[in-house]
Every structure is written in structure tokens, then in C-alpha cells.
Design a protein around this motif. Structure first.
Motif, short mmCIF file in Angstrom:
data_model
loop_
_atom_site.label_atom_id
_atom_site.label_comp_id
_atom_site.label_asym_id
_atom_site.label_seq_id
_atom_site.Cartn_x
_atom_site.Cartn_y
_atom_site.Cartn_z
N VAL A 65 -73.89 45.82 -105.67
CA VAL A 65 -72.75 45.30 -106.43
C VAL A 65 -72.08 46.49 -107.09
N LYS A 66 -70.79 46.64 -106.82
CA LYS A 66 -70.04 47.72 -107.45
C LYS A 66 -68.55 47.44 -107.37
N ASP A 67 -67.80 48.19 -108.14
CA ASP A 67 -66.35 48.09 -108.07
C ASP A 67 -65.90 48.65 -106.74
N ILE A 68 -64.97 47.95 -106.11
CA ILE A 68 -64.40 48.43 -104.85
C ILE A 68 -63.02 48.96 -105.20
N PRO A 69 -62.78 50.26 -104.99
CA PRO A 69 -61.59 50.92 -105.52
C PRO A 69 -60.24 50.26 -105.29
N ASP A 70 -59.92 49.82 -104.08
CA ASP A 70 -58.55 49.33 -103.87
C ASP A 70 -58.32 47.92 -104.42
N GLY A 71 -59.39 47.22 -104.78
CA GLY A 71 -59.26 45.91 -105.40
C GLY A 71 -58.81 44.80 -104.46
N LYS A 72 -58.52 45.13 -103.21
CA LYS A 72 -58.07 44.12 -102.25
C LYS A 72 -59.20 43.58 -101.39
N LEU A 73 -60.37 44.19 -101.49
CA LEU A 73 -61.51 43.77 -100.67
C LEU A 73 -62.51 42.98 -101.51
#
Length: 120
Positions: free
Chosen positions: A83-91
Motif C-alpha cells: 500500500v502506497k501513494d501512486i504518484p500520478d493519482g490516476k491509477l
């Protein structure tokens, strides 16, 4: 067999995650053969009521055991996911080699499908 699409140069599919009896359908999951492990976005983990504390790695992700992960008919129970932040936020997530290898995945770009050779 599960359908694949190419959008903005990314190979995407859908997957379902189950955690403690709650299921979540994810529409934008990157199929990434260079990713070592599969990833669930932090926002989706919160939707599943996953506790995010503990077991944090130096990269700011945490490893969680989910009840099941499925991509079309390809399903694995008791699967570890990061679980982590996905940089582009679109995925919504990333389908990595850990899942692809366990199901014996076959990516067919002619028919834009993902299938597997193993029943888990």
C-alpha cells in the motif's frame, strides 16, 4: 481471460481486491512487468478500512495481507500487497510480477487480453 486497454501509453486492466469481507472493484490498474510487487493505492486501502500503520518500509509503503485478488478469472487468496501513494493519482493500483508469475500470466497484445496457465 481478462481484457486489457492502452490509455495514455499505459497497459491497464481491472481487478478486484477483497479484504476482511469487503470487496473493491478497481478500474485503472497498471499491468507492469517491471514492478516487483503489486500495489494498492493508499486511497483504495482506506476505502477497504485497512489499517495503514506498522510494517512501514523505508520507501513509505506498507505490506498488507489481503483476502483475495482477482483479475478476471485469475484469482489468488491470501496475497501480500503493498500500500502506497501512486504518484500520478490516476491509477488505482499496479499489477506486478508477484501476481503475474504466480498465475503464469500470458499477455497477448494482439487480442489485448491477460490469461493465466495456473489455477491458484
Amino acid at each position: 481471460m481478462k481484457g486489457l486497454i492502452i490509455e495514455d501509453g499505459l497497459l491497464l486492466t481491472e481487478m478486484k481486491i477483497t479484504y476482511n469481507g469487503k470487496a473493491l472493484e478497481l478500474d485503472r490498474v497498471l499491468v507492469d512487468t517491471s514492478a516487483r510487487e503489486s500495489v494498492l493505492s493508499r486511497a483504495n486501502a482506506l476505502d477497504l478500512n485497512m489499517p495503514l500503520g506498522g510494517e512501514d518500509s523505508p520507501k513509505g509503503s506498507s505490506n498488507k495481507q489481503i483476502t483475495a485478488i482477482s483479475v478476471g478469472p485469475l484469482k489468488i487468496v491470501d496475497f501480500p500487497i503493498y500500500v502506497k501513494d501512486i504518484p500520478d493519482g490516476k491509477l488505482d493500483g499496479i499489477l506486478g510480477l508477484d501476481f503475474l508469475k504466480r498465475v503464469g500470466a500470458k499477455i497477448n497484445l494482439d487480442s489485448m487480453t491477460l490469461s493465466g496457465s495456473r489455477v491458484i
